[in-house]
Scaffold this active site. Structure first.
Site, PDB file in Angstrom:
ATOM      1  N   ARG A 138     -53.765 -16.015 -76.723  1.00 50.64           N
ATOM      2  CA  ARG A 138     -52.961 -16.474 -78.206  1.00 50.64           C
ATOM      3  C   ARG A 138     -52.034 -15.149 -77.594  1.00 50.64           C
ATOM      4  O   ARG A 138     -52.111 -14.692 -78.349  1.00 50.64           O
ATOM      5  CB  ARG A 138     -53.712 -16.780 -79.052  1.00 50.64           C
ATOM      6  CG  ARG A 138     -52.044 -17.571 -80.456  1.00 50.64           C
ATOM      7  CD  ARG A 138     -52.917 -17.567 -82.154  1.00 50.64           C
ATOM      8  NE  ARG A 138     -52.464 -17.953 -82.834  1.00 50.64           N
ATOM      9  CZ  ARG A 138     -51.604 -17.453 -83.122  1.00 50.64           C
ATOM     10  NH1 ARG A 138     -51.657 -16.419 -83.596  1.00 50.64           N
ATOM     11  NH2 ARG A 138     -51.475 -18.198 -84.339  1.00 50.64           N
ATOM     12  N   GLU A 189     -35.893 -43.181 -88.922  1.00 43.97           N
ATOM     13  CA  GLU A 189     -36.555 -43.891 -88.288  1.00 43.97           C
ATOM     14  C   GLU A 189     -37.764 -44.175 -88.942  1.00 43.97           C
ATOM     15  O   GLU A 189     -38.111 -43.529 -89.777  1.00 43.97           O
ATOM     16  CB  GLU A 189     -36.516 -43.278 -87.138  1.00 43.97           C
ATOM     17  CG  GLU A 189     -37.623 -41.761 -86.569  1.00 43.97           C
ATOM     18  CD  GLU A 189     -36.873 -41.221 -85.048  1.00 43.97           C
ATOM     19  OE1 GLU A 189     -37.504 -41.825 -84.807  1.00 43.97           O
ATOM     20  OE2 GLU A 189     -36.900 -39.973 -85.559  1.00 43.97           O
ATOM     21  N   ARG A 246     -36.959 -39.943 -69.758  1.00 46.93           N
ATOM     22  CA  ARG A 246     -37.313 -39.091 -71.406  1.00 46.93           C
ATOM     23  C   ARG A 246     -37.879 -37.859 -71.251  1.00 46.93           C
ATOM     24  O   ARG A 246     -37.143 -36.843 -71.996  1.00 46.93           O
ATOM     25  CB  ARG A 246     -37.544 -39.633 -72.573  1.00 46.93           C
ATOM     26  CG  ARG A 246     -37.023 -39.385 -73.724  1.00 46.93           C
ATOM     27  CD  ARG A 246     -37.505 -40.449 -74.827  1.00 46.93           C
ATOM     28  NE  ARG A 246     -38.983 -40.491 -74.512  1.00 46.93           N
ATOM     29  CZ  ARG A 246     -39.192 -42.260 -75.414  1.00 46.93           C
ATOM     30  NH1 ARG A 246     -38.121 -42.297 -76.516  1.00 46.93           N
ATOM     31  NH2 ARG A 246     -40.624 -42.118 -75.526  1.00 46.93           N
ATOM     32  N   TYR A 305     -44.940 -35.275 -74.878  1.00 48.41           N
ATOM     33  CA  TYR A 305     -45.700 -36.671 -74.569  1.00 48.41           C
ATOM     34  C   TYR A 305     -44.455 -37.488 -74.600  1.00 48.41           C
ATOM     35  O   TYR A 305     -43.513 -37.775 -74.682  1.00 48.41           O
ATOM     36  CB  TYR A 305     -46.750 -36.987 -75.187  1.00 48.41           C
ATOM     37  CG  TYR A 305     -46.233 -37.923 -76.375  1.00 48.41           C
ATOM     38  CD1 TYR A 305     -45.602 -36.801 -77.846  1.00 48.41           C
ATOM     39  CD2 TYR A 305     -46.546 -38.766 -77.127  1.00 48.41           C
ATOM     40  CE1 TYR A 305     -45.426 -37.317 -78.426  1.00 48.41           C
ATOM     41  CE2 TYR A 305     -46.170 -39.428 -77.997  1.00 48.41           C
ATOM     42  CZ  TYR A 305     -45.501 -38.688 -78.992  1.00 48.41           C
ATOM     43  OH  TYR A 305     -45.223 -39.603 -80.129  1.00 48.41           O
ATOM     44  N   LYS A 343     -39.257 -35.037 -77.492  1.00 48.87           N
ATOM     45  CA  LYS A 343     -40.319 -35.161 -77.371  1.00 48.87           C
ATOM     46  C   LYS A 343     -41.981 -34.641 -77.976  1.00 48.87           C
ATOM     47  O   LYS A 343     -42.660 -34.976 -76.584  1.00 48.87           O
ATOM     48  CB  LYS A 343     -40.785 -37.250 -77.152  1.00 48.87           C
ATOM     49  CG  LYS A 343     -41.522 -37.967 -78.046  1.00 48.87           C
ATOM     50  CD  LYS A 343     -41.508 -39.413 -76.478  1.00 48.87           C
ATOM     51  CE  LYS A 343     -42.762 -40.693 -76.403  1.00 48.87           C
ATOM     52  NZ  LYS A 343     -43.309 -40.606 -78.031  1.00 48.87           N
TER      53      LYS A 343
END
Ligand code: PLP
Length: 286
Positions: free
Chosen positions: A101, A182, A52, A33, A150
């Site tokens: 799945r 962070e 990114r 995301y 991310k």
């Protein structure tokens, strides 16, 4: 006003946007995301987020559903349709819906799922929290060791926010081998004199788009930038601390694990960097 969201090529009222229960984002957190902020109806640092995003997709071998110029066009259309002056655009791309799945990645014929929506935050630039600052707690960094990608696996950061809330604080800073990596959803900094200290880039932190811009502006403003690890004790003893992210810009941190940082109030360096960041990014917004 009903929010209009984007799903796989269509702009739809949010209640009409439906995704399969077999989508790998839903079943496996198999997706990435980006969050891009909007000021004055324009996108802040879209290019940084697009670069990114492309890297995150590449690292996970997820097919990019569309080129950057179409992603840009879609962001602008969402801003227009939802009449956003200040806020954010959340964009998520997952490995799509293979129809069942399985742990195995589906073959390349399965299209990625792309979703985006706006979040209206009228006082994003003039956030009340920036005047009082964040109180943070430290917690062990229990995330996987590729947090430079991310991904949408946000359970532990979410738990970190809840632990902070239970402690009467605003956020958690992660600690790995005795040093701060962070924040739950932001990069972490301390200030000592004219030095700005923040963790060096590696797979231990997300390479913040706001971080890159803030460090550039800090160097231009004659601060010395030191990219290295620091401890919680060093942070508690610093003149100032702050966090950065697209959704909070530069946010002063005034307390760490119950100990006031500096005066215990938002410091001048964080304030100055926030002002410079907002001014420069507003000028460059598209
Ligand atoms: N670090 C983490 C773990 C994050 O989740 C984020 C943003 O979501 C950041 C840092 C800041 O990144 P950016 O400045 O690109 O928003």
């Amino acid at each position: 006003m009903t929010r209009i969201v984007y799903l796989n090529g269509d702009y739809l009222p949010e209640a009409e946007a439906k995704i399969s229960i077999f989508d790998r984002g839903f079943l496996m957190a198999d997706g990435v995301y980006e969050v891009t902020s909007v000021l004055d109806g324009k996108l802040i640092d879209f290019e940084g987020h697009a670069i990114r995003l492309a890297r995150s997709l590449r690292e996970l071998e997820i097919a990019s559903p569309m080129p950057d110029d179409r992603i840009l066009e879609m962001h602008r259309e969402l801003v227009r349709l939802n009449d956003i002056d200040q806020g954010m655009i959340y964009l998520q791309i997952t490995r799509g819906n293979p129809g069942d799945r399985s742990f195995m990645f589906p073959d390349a014929a399965v299209p990625s799922t792309i979703v985006a929506f706006t979040q209206n935050v009228p006082n994003l630039a003039d956030a009340p929290a920036a005047r009082t600052g964040f109180k943070v707690i430290s917690i062990p960094d229990l995330r996987w060791d590729r947090v430079d990608i991310k991904t949408i696996q946000l359970l532990y950061p979410s738990m970190g926010k809840m632990l902070a809330k239970k402690a009467g604080c605003d956020d958690s800073w992660f600690v790995q081998d005795g040093a701060v990596t962070e924040g739950t959803s932001n990069n972490a900094y301390i200030v000592k004199g004219n030095r700005i200290i923040t963790r060096h880039l590696s797979s231990d932190i997300l390479h913040g788009i706001t971080r890159a811009a803030v460090l550039r502006f800090a160097a231009e403003a004659q601060y010395v930038v030191e990219e290295r690890a620091f401890t919680i004790a060093e942070a508690q003893d610093a003149d100032e601390a702050f966090s950065t992210a697209a959704s909070i810009f530069v946010m002063p941190v005034v307390e760490i694990d119950g100990k006031a940082v500096g005066s215990g109030k938002p410091g001048p360096v964080a304030g100055r960097l926030r002002d410079i960041y907002l001014e420069e990014m507003r000028k460059a917004a598209i």
